[in-house]
Design a protein around this motif. Structure first.
Motif, short mmCIF file in Angstrom:
data_model
loop_
_atom_site.label_atom_id
_atom_site.label_comp_id
_atom_site.label_asym_id
_atom_site.label_seq_id
_atom_site.Cartn_x
_atom_site.Cartn_y
_atom_site.Cartn_z
N THR A 168 28.75 33.07 57.47
CA THR A 168 29.09 32.03 58.44
C THR A 168 27.84 31.28 58.92
N ILE A 169 26.73 31.99 59.11
CA ILE A 169 25.49 31.32 59.52
C ILE A 169 24.99 30.41 58.40
N SER A 170 25.12 30.87 57.15
CA SER A 170 24.71 30.02 56.01
C SER A 170 25.51 28.72 55.98
N VAL A 171 26.80 28.81 56.28
CA VAL A 171 27.64 27.60 56.29
C VAL A 171 27.23 26.66 57.44
N ASN A 172 26.85 27.24 58.59
CA ASN A 172 26.35 26.40 59.69
C ASN A 172 25.07 25.67 59.29
N VAL A 173 24.18 26.42 58.63
CA VAL A 173 22.92 25.83 58.16
C VAL A 173 23.23 24.71 57.16
N LEU A 174 24.16 24.96 56.26
CA LEU A 174 24.57 23.97 55.26
C LEU A 174 25.05 22.69 55.95
N TYR A 175 25.90 22.85 56.96
CA TYR A 175 26.45 21.70 57.70
C TYR A 175 25.31 20.88 58.33
N ASN A 176 24.40 21.58 59.03
CA ASN A 176 23.29 20.89 59.71
C ASN A 176 22.40 20.14 58.72
N TYR A 177 22.11 20.77 57.58
CA TYR A 177 21.22 20.13 56.59
C TYR A 177 21.88 18.92 55.94
#
Length: 570
Positions: A168-177
């Motif tokens: 879930t944190i990786s997906v948040n990072v993906l969204y922000n980038y």
């Protein structure tokens, strides 16, 4: 609650999270609830191990004469190992148990990974196409790294606690980038996922390489061109809605097999064989240790052990006389230093074997009192396992005692042959060393001295020959021929001189003789090479020895995902 006709308010529902002195609160809640017919929920009871015997007594006390609606619900985290169980047997026996087990297989794991998101997640990013593709690839990656554990050391060298938070944190990072940049920053994303989010758990360099390789295969520009296969027969899906992705998994994911992880089907055979061997070993160890003679004059446990013990003592050779050997040597070359070190290690091991066997022999005759060490040795001999005090002084091995002892005698013979005249054998049995690294380092040292090269600028080159050890009559002018290696996860094609797919059911294919020589580091050819780890045993991990570069026509990433390694023992 409603179905059973209960209506709940805070008065008849007690929720106690244990730890930090909440035991008294829990006891009061239990007393009140038993009287009034309330429900009690006790959370995290594993945090109050010392209080659990009081809880057991309290529950026993209230099991009779309490209100018929009184109920207790208990939650605890699973124990990390069998000897860390803290919940008393009485509580376990009298309760209805519900466990939440992790899903097994790629199908269940992929659905579970996707369950962390919903339709709103899929719509939140302005770069919808890229976001959805990378999110699905991340779900597949998450399922693969979690489930690959079941293949043992060929899956991961060590076991890691990957969890849904990583995803879930990786997906948040993906969204922000994606929101912040005009181009998809593939390299940055892979680095963040592979080195920080998931890589933060990883402690082994080879496991780090594996994690990185999965991400290089799954997250790259080709994923938006509809050309990316997450596994053979499973392409990355196009743009769908949330339910569509779940449906796609059901329709398109091939049945469970090692192929879904990039592994060869042999990986499953190996892992199932080891699991069943372990099970049989446990069953054998649980047998009653009755020492009396059975009907029909069955050989007793003592007699079996005594016969084995005598045979071993008879076969063990004398220790190496190191002072005498040193006197024969004119110059202490790197190879000779290794030979002496090996003789010393062998002496320490064989003297412990002799000492412990002779001591047990006297114990069995009744001339010495049996100690717990002697009992353990007797049990090990009877169960065909290598005794603890020998393992401590020996080399890593997964063999049973009979095989291990035969192997020990072969190692001694090899050392005797080498120390006979101290000339290097025509082909060296690399597995025969306590410390194979010291021999490989000696190859570099002797070549560096001869050519006056600085040692830190030297590396080893491995050329796999087309011959077996019998075909060599003398050692090479420089370097050494080594034999006795096996490949796991693939095999070596002798004719073409490259790594190729393993044959089904051939779990560890024998390698031909390998010619190892030292060369200047800047002269080594790394193109079309797979850097292959060499381990002492199938347990891999801490038994790592060296890295041999092996030729490959296919992309080296294929062999990384297949967990291809060279082993010194099968």
């Amino acid at each position: 609650g409603k179905k059973l006709g209960y209506t709940f308010n805070n008065r008849n529902f007690h929720n106690v999270s244990l730890g930090q002195g909440q035991e008294v609160v829990a006891e009061r809640a239990l007393d009140l609830a038993a009287k009034e017919g309330h429900w009690v929920i006790l959370q995290n009871i594993h945090l109050v191990a010392k209080w659990l015997s009081s809880l057991e007594k309290k529950l026993e006390q209230h099991s009779e004469g309490s209100h018929q609606d009184f109920r207790v619900f208990i939650s605890a985290e699973p124990a990390p190992s069998p000897d860390s169980h803290v919940i008393p047997q009485g509580i376990l026996e009298n309760s209805i148990k519900i466990t939440n087990e992790a899903p097994t297989g790629m199908h269940a794991n992929l659905h579970k990974a996707l369950d962390n998101f919903n339709q709103d997640t899929l719509e939140m990013c302005t770069r919808e196409n890229e976001f959805k593709s990378i999110l699905f690839a991340l779900c597949y990656f998450h399922a693969v790294v979690a489930e690959r554990r079941k293949f043992g050391p060929q899956g991961w060298n060590r076991s890691y606690p990957f969890n849904t938070g990583d995803l879930t944190i990786s997906v948040n990072v993906l969204y922000n980038y994606l929101e912040a940049s005009s181009k998809v920053p593939y390299d940055d994303l892979r680095y963040l996922f592979g080195e920080i989010m998931y890589g933060g758990h990883i402690t082994d360099d080879w496991d780090r390489r594996l994690c990185k390789t999965y991400l290089e295969e799954f997250i790259k520009p080709e994923m938006l061109e509809g050309e990316l296969l997450l596994a053979p027969g499973f392409p990355l899906p196009g743009n769908m809605d949330y339910n569509g992705y779940h449906q796609y998994i059901d329709d398109a994911l091939p049945p469970e097999s090692p192929y879904l992880y990039g592994l060869h089907p042999n990986a499953e055979i190996g892992f199932l064989t080891q699991t069943s061997e372990k099970l049989f070993r446990i069953v054998l160890e649980m047998q009653p240790r009755d020492t009396s003679t059975g009907e029909g004059g069955v050989v007793t446990r003592e007699e079996t052990v005594k016969a084995l013990l005598e045979e071993m003592l008879e076969k063990l050779m004398d220790e190496f006389n190191i002072a005498e050997l040193m006197a024969k040597v004119e110059e202490r070359t790197p190879y000779i230093v290794v030979a002496f070190q090996e003789c010393e290690r062998m002496n320490i091991l064989t003297s412990e074997i002799k000492r412990s066997l002779k001591e047990l022999e006297l114990g069995l005759k009744g001339e010495l009192t049996m100690t717990s060490d002697m009992e353990n040795l007797q049990n090990a001999l009877f169960l065909d396992t290598v005794p603890e005090s020998w393992i401590k002084r020996a080399y890593p091995s997964t063999a049973s005692l009979g095989t291990w002892f035969a192997d020990l005698l072969t190692r001694i013979k090899e050392l005797e042959a080498w120390t006979g005249d101290f000339s290097l054998p025509s082909s060296v049995w690399l597995a025969g060393f306590f410390n194979p690294q010291s021999f490989l380092t000696a190859i570099m040292q002797s070549t560096a001295r001869k050519n006056e090269w600085p040692l830190d600028k030297v590396t080893l080159q491995c050329d796999v020959t087309k011959k077996n050890r019998e075909d060599f009559a003398s050692p090479p002018r420089e370097g050494a021929y080594v034999h006795g290696l096996f490949m796991e996860g693939a095999r070596w094609d002798v004719q073409t001189g490259i790594i190729t797919d393993a044959r089904l059911k051939e779990l560890t294919a024998a390698m031909p003789v390998i010619f190892i020589k030292a060369i200047p580091a800047d002269k080594q050819d790394t193109r079309s090479m797979y850097p292959c780890p060499v381990y002492k045993t199938r347990q891999r991990g801490p038994t790592y020895v060296w890295t041999f570069n092996l030729k490959t026509r296919e992309n080296p990433s294929k062999w990384v995902l297949a967990g291809v390694a060279l082993l010194l023992q099968t």
